[in-house]
Motif scaffolding. Structure first.
Motif, PDB file in Angstrom:
ATOM      1  N   PRO A 177       0.677  -1.379  -0.212  1.00 30.13           N
ATOM      2  CA  PRO A 177      -0.035  -0.057  -0.015  1.00 30.13           C
ATOM      3  C   PRO A 177       0.905   1.369  -0.114  1.00 30.13           C
ATOM      4  N   PRO A 178       0.162   2.498  -0.289  1.00 29.36           N
ATOM      5  CA  PRO A 178       0.900   3.630  -0.409  1.00 29.36           C
ATOM      6  C   PRO A 178       1.911   4.120   0.996  1.00 29.36           C
ATOM      7  N   VAL A 179       1.508   3.610   2.052  1.00 29.55           N
ATOM      8  CA  VAL A 179       2.332   4.125   3.370  1.00 29.55           C
ATOM      9  C   VAL A 179       2.886   2.935   4.025  1.00 29.55           C
ATOM     10  N   SER A 194       4.768   7.980   4.263  1.00 28.16           N
ATOM     11  CA  SER A 194       3.726   8.749   4.812  1.00 28.16           C
ATOM     12  C   SER A 194       3.685  10.257   4.656  1.00 28.16           C
ATOM     13  N   ALA A 195       4.722  10.927   4.493  1.00 28.79           N
ATOM     14  CA  ALA A 195       5.046  12.151   4.154  1.00 28.79           C
ATOM     15  C   ALA A 195       4.574  12.456   2.665  1.00 28.79           C
ATOM     16  N   VAL A 215      -5.550   6.290   9.234  1.00 26.29           N
ATOM     17  CA  VAL A 215      -4.841   7.332  10.102  1.00 26.29           C
ATOM     18  C   VAL A 215      -4.042   8.327   9.502  1.00 26.29           C
ATOM     19  N   THR A 216      -3.328   7.878   8.432  1.00 22.02           N
ATOM     20  CA  THR A 216      -2.602   8.843   7.694  1.00 22.02           C
ATOM     21  C   THR A 216      -3.185   9.908   7.085  1.00 22.02           C
ATOM     22  N   LEU A 217      -4.528   9.691   6.472  1.00 20.15           N
ATOM     23  CA  LEU A 217      -5.304  10.557   6.010  1.00 20.15           C
ATOM     24  C   LEU A 217      -5.838  11.686   7.302  1.00 20.15           C
ATOM     25  N   GLY A 218      -5.995  10.932   8.431  1.00 16.08           N
ATOM     26  CA  GLY A 218      -6.546  11.697   9.572  1.00 16.08           C
ATOM     27  C   GLY A 218      -5.462  12.703   9.766  1.00 16.08           C
ATOM     28  N   TYR A 219      -4.022  12.530   9.844  1.00 15.42           N
ATOM     29  CA  TYR A 219      -2.847  13.320  10.005  1.00 15.42           C
ATOM     30  C   TYR A 219      -3.104  14.446   9.038  1.00 15.42           C
ATOM     31  N   GLY A 220      -3.222  14.111   7.737  1.00 19.22           N
ATOM     32  CA  GLY A 220      -3.222  14.978   6.595  1.00 19.22           C
ATOM     33  C   GLY A 220      -4.256  15.947   6.677  1.00 19.22           C
ATOM     34  N   ALA A 221      -5.464  15.473   7.236  1.00 19.86           N
ATOM     35  CA  ALA A 221      -6.653  16.436   7.142  1.00 19.86           C
ATOM     36  C   ALA A 221      -6.404  17.602   8.446  1.00 19.86           C
TER      37      ALA A 221
END
Length: 358
Positions: free
Chosen positions: A108-110, A116-117, A184-190
């Motif tokens: 997957p992408p992360v 993740s960055a 959870v990474t999308l949560g970081y980004g948002a």
């Protein structure tokens, strides 16, 4: 094995003979199933590393930042439209970089801090462009360009030369990498994007307050603030959704891996802090404890919480989730937190609580 031994035997001889033996060796092993499976990816990875789409994207995002600021001063409509198309083209290149890594690694992408960055930046750019399409005021473009450039700079700092290394055993599961980690990474980004929009709102308030606008300009400024407020609110709602779902999925993964849903691990605490912070911001808004300015200030505070969960917990070197220790990050993290505290302080002291209503 014999072609390989012959190849070693001619290393000290003429280059032409060595090259001939090398081509013969490559032809001999080319029919092996394992070689057929990996040769194509190896060639593509060599080309990908030379092309370096993330580096090109980073410079294009920086160009978009400059043009976005210029668009606020002159040629607003045509230049803003050009920036939108520039960002869309850069997003295609950014997406290609992520897709190529997925194909090369089969993951997957992360899978680590570096990826993740890149993924957080991609998500923020998509959201920023969506906001620009909805509101068409240039702020979405600026937020997309800033978040894309900053996150790819972070990725550049995390690049150790091998960003597709073998995963630790506990991370080697496609299902949880595709669900918990991505969510959870999308949560970081948002959450970070909401903080960036909050920063834009405070900077705009400080700008309006310093130039002492006429009443008509004050009404225009109030409309801008109202749109920024709505944009930030929507992003915080998405941030709460993704961070909450991602944290719950992380607990399920922990239960599957270690036999307990929650263990107050530093990384788990960091994820919970993001959920609680976003929930607190929304409840304070719904109960009218804070207005537009307070909402922007709290959104900027989310940057501190997210930075700690994303990087700070890894620097502790303790807990079951400490996979990403990076030398020198703690000082940079401290500087970033200090900058956000300074921004919040300036927002409290240099901005007015209310602007004229449109």
């Amino acid at each position: 094995i014999f072609p390989f031994l012959e190849l070693l035997a001619v290393v000290d001889n003429e280059p032409s003979e060595f090259n001939a033996k090398l081509n013969e060796y490559k032809t001999t092993i080319g029919s092996f199933p394992v070689v057929k499976e990996t040769a194509e990816k190896s060639e593509f990875e060599a080309w990908y590393n030379g092309f370096n789409p993330t580096s090109i994207s980073r410079w294009l995002y920086l160009l978009a930042i400059v043009l976005s600021f210029i668009s606020f001063l002159a040629w607003r409509s045509p230049l803003n439209q050009f920036v939108t198309w520039l960002l869309l083209g850069t997003l295609v290149l950014h997406t290609f970089a992520i897709g190529a890594r997925i194909w090369l690694t089969g993951r997957p992408p992360v899978v680590n801090l570096y990826s993740s960055a890149i993924f957080i930046g991609w998500g923020c750019v998509v959201a920023g462009l969506a906001l620009e399409i909805l509101f068409r005021m240039g702020i979405g473009n600026l937020a997309a360009a800033l978040s894309g450039a900053l996150t790819l700079m972070v990725a550049y700092g995390l690049d150790t030369g091998d960003t597709m290394h073998v995963l630790q055993a506990v991370l080697d599961t496609q299902f949880w990498l595709s669900t918990h980690v991505v969510t959870v990474t999308l949560g970081y980004g948002a959450t970070l994007l909401a903080g960036l929009l909050g920063t834009c709102a405070l900077v705009h308030r400080m700008w309006v307050g310093r130039i002492k606008p006429a009443q008509q300009d004050a009404k225009t400024a109030a409309r801008v603030q109202d749109r920024l407020y709505r944009m930030t609110y929507g992003v915080v709602c998405f941030a709460l959704f993704f961070s909450f779902i991602g944290t719950v999925l992380g607990g399920l993964w922990a239960d599957d891996s270690w036999g307990r849903f929650w263990g107050w691990d530093p990384k788990e605490n960091g994820a919970l802090m993001i959920v609680l912070w976003n929930a607190a911001v929304l409840h304070a808004r719904w109960d009218r404890w804070i207005g537009q300015r307070g909402f922007a200030l709290f959104a900027i505070g989310g940057n501190i919480i997210t930075a700690w969960s994303w990087f700070g917990t890894n620097q502790l070197g303790i807990g079951l989730h400490s996979y990403g220790f990076t030398s020198g990050v703690l000082m940079l993290l401290g500087g970033y937190v200090l900058s956000q505290l300074v921004l919040i302080t300036l927002g409290l002291t240099l901005t007015r609580k209310e602007l004229a209503k449109a």
